[in-house]
Design an enzyme around this catalytic site. Structure first.
Site, PDB file in Angstrom:
ATOM      1  CB  CYS A  21      -1.056  -0.090   1.187  1.00 58.74           C
ATOM      2  SG  CYS A  21      -0.127   0.174   2.753  1.00 58.74           S
ATOM      3  CB  CYS A  24       3.473  -0.325   3.491  1.00 64.08           C
ATOM      4  SG  CYS A  24       2.589  -1.019   4.922  1.00 64.08           S
ATOM      5  CB  CYS A 109      -0.963  -3.565   2.345  1.00 65.26           C
ATOM      6  SG  CYS A 109       0.605  -3.118   2.512  1.00 65.26           S
ATOM      7  CB  CYS A 112       0.055  -2.569   6.982  1.00 66.76           C
ATOM      8  SG  CYS A 112      -1.239  -2.204   5.547  1.00 66.76           S
ATOM      9  CG  ASP A 345      -4.367 -10.173  67.272  1.00 66.78           C
ATOM     10  OD1 ASP A 345      -4.039 -10.393  66.157  1.00 66.78           O
ATOM     11  OD2 ASP A 345      -4.064 -10.272  68.440  1.00 66.78           O
TER      12      ASP A 345
END
Length: 555
Positions: A21, A24, A109, A112, A345
């Site tokens: 793409c 990228c 793509c 990716c 306690d």
């Protein structure tokens, strides 16, 4: 201005033709400014196609003596029998169109897997924001995190190898390109801020996380597990020689073999998938908030925390539950963690200023409160039961909780105990205790707590004692002691495990009937952590001014 240069034109052409793409491609070409990534995807694709337009007879790929229609990229490493090549379909070739046009059929793509395509657009951001708004969290900023499928890393490595071959360079690594998460955040952060009306802040306690998956390519990483499993034995055998040259040679040999197997297994560049990633989950979570204060316990039949033995509950309530039930509801938290500066306690009352405590409220949906709302919440807790009372309730930081724990060893405690003796006593028999100061005692771990405490001898200090005669078999004993002193054992001796003790000092058999405790620990130390420095300075300045005025008046 388009971010790519003529130098990157041929690389961009090949990457786009094999299914990468535009965003990228920008990452691989080192485009590190945000504006180009933020363009709508269709507009970005059109701009890239215009940039890549060439004359009909211009050759797209410039390699030494290139063929006219097809190229075959040779193996990236010696010794591989032609199985690793620059191919989208794994058959050893990539088609190059003569007129320079781009194959636009590769919509998803191959690097990716659609992350920087469909999931960066406003439509997807709006869906995430709708989920955030429906979650019911209060927030003034947020941090956005994403989790990508692990196979993206495998695909990125193989695309890098293709890029390096085209550029006639083997130096470009994953750290030299724009990381996928960085590019994704460059695009989505402004869209989130615009849609939700709050800034993105990496230090925010409110987190929105999106988890992506891609079932179609999940097997991309499976072979790595098989390879590593086979090499694990080799690595373990090499560990004995790790510091020698021979050992280092074997380690590098293993790495090289692993890389060759990886190259043979996975096509270069990677194939384009048929479907984009899917969103597994969108989650919202808020970091913990901390509430602190002091509590007084007035019941001799109330444990600090739920008392459960072998799955059976012994008492119906506890200090922890009486406080936390209201805080969980008000803060709309999922759970909590209770802590305190020491514990008493079940049959011991906590009086005086009370015992410091803190609650960590996990994943609260409501986090913003005024001081008046906190006071009302404190009053609500106090009105709900006559067994406890809470004071100084406040929102604090995590660091303030650390200060509370640090003070445990520094604090002192004052006790009031009703003592019984087997022999009749007179007032003169107990008067000598008033003169005892800083008495050192050795306490072996008491029998009653030996099941949960390690066996040890602990030295403690009884700073002072004061007595009040009641009758011939009873007297009231007031003690000021070091933190961590077992008072019951100091009275009756615990079968000689605490030395000296009241019984041995008086030469009688003594036992304790009632015990009350006061904790002396200055909570201002915790308060200062929650106030800014200006307020603290103003507080002390006003106090100092008041002292000066009173001095001048002769008071």
């Amino acid at each position: 201005m388009f971010p790519l240069t003529e130098e990157n034109k041929h690389v961009a052409q090949l990457l786009l033709s094999t299914g990468t793409c535009p965003r990228c491609i920008f990452r691989f070409c080192g485009v590190d400014f945000h504006a180009p990534y933020k363009l709508p995807y269709k507009e970005l694709l059109n701009e890239l196609q215009k940039f890549l337009e060439t004359e009909k007879d211009e050759l797209i790929l410039e390699v030494p003596n290139p063929p006219l229609k097809k190229i075959r990229l040779q193996d990236l490493e010696d010794g591989i029998d032609g199985n690793d090549n620059l191919s989208q379909n794994g058959e050893g070739s990539v088609s190059v169109i003569e007129d320079g046009s781009v194959n636009s059929n590769l919509n998803i793509c191959n690097v990716c897997l659609g992350i920087l395509q469909e999931f960066c657009e406003k439509e997807f951001i709006k869906k995430v924001c709708q989920k955030v708004e429906a979650s019911g969290f209060e927030f003034t900023n947020l941090v956005f995190s994403v989790s990508f499928p692990p196979q993206l890393s495998v695909r990125e490595v193989r695309s890098l190898q293709a890029y390096n071959y085209i550029k006639q360079s083997l130096s470009l690594g994953r750290n030299d390109i724009v990381q996928l998460k960085e590019a994704y955040k460059w695009i989505t952060h402004p869209l989130f801020s615009e849609e939700l009306g709050v800034p993105i802040d990496g230090k925010s306690l409110f987190e929105v996380s999106v988890v992506f998956a891609h079932p179609e390519t999940v097997e991309d990483c499976h072979f790595l597990g098989l390879v590593l499993k086979g090499l694990r034995l080799c690595v373990s055998q090499t560990m004995l020689m790790h510091h020698s040259y021979v050992g280092q040679f074997h380690v590098w040999k293993i790495v090289a073999v692993t890389f060759i197997l990886f190259c043979r297994q996975f096509p270069c560049p990677p194939n384009s998938p048929k479907a984009v990633c899917t969103v597994l989950e969108i989650e919202c979570a808020h970091g913990a908030v901390f509430v602190a204060g002091r509590y007084n316990k007035y019941s001799r039949n109330l444990p600090q925390t739920p008392w459960i033995i072998d799955g059976e509950r012994k008492l119906e309530s506890s200090v922890e539950e009486l406080i936390s039930d209201h805080l969980l509801t008000t803060f709309k938290a999922e759970s909590f963690n209770f802590s305190s500066s020491g514990r008493e306690d079940v049959d011991v009352r906590t009086l005086g200023n009370g015992r410091p405590f803190a609650l960590e409220l996990v994943n609260p949906h409501r986090v913003h409160f005024t001081s008046q709302e906190i006071k009302e919440l404190q009053q609500k807790i106090n009105n709900s039961s006559n067994k406890i009372q809470v004071r100084d309730l406040q929102l604090v930081t995590r660091e303030a909780i650390g200060h509370m724990k640090e003070g445990e060893e520094e604090k002192t405690k004052t006790y009031s105990a009703l003592i019984w003796t087997n022999k009749a006593i007179q007032k003169k028999d107990i008067d000598f205790l008033n003169d005892v100061k800083d008495l050192k005692i050795d306490q072996k771990t008491p029998l009653r707590v030996l099941h949960r405490r390690p066996l040890a001898v602990r030295t403690r200090i009884i700073h002072s004692m004061e007595t009040r005669y009641v009758d011939e078999h009873h007297f009231r004993l007031y003690l000021k002691t070091q933190a961590g002193t077992y008072i019951k054992e100091f009275v009756h001796g615990d079968f000689g495990r605490t030395k000296p003790n009241i019984g041995s000092l008086m030469n009688v058999t003594a036992d304790i009937l009632e015990l009350d405790v006061e904790v002396h620990y200055f909570i201002v130390k915790m308060l200062i952590c929650t106030l800014n420095s200006a307020k603290v300075m103003l507080f002390f300045f006003l106090a100092l001014s008041q002292i000066v005025v009173l001095t001048c008046m002769g008071v």
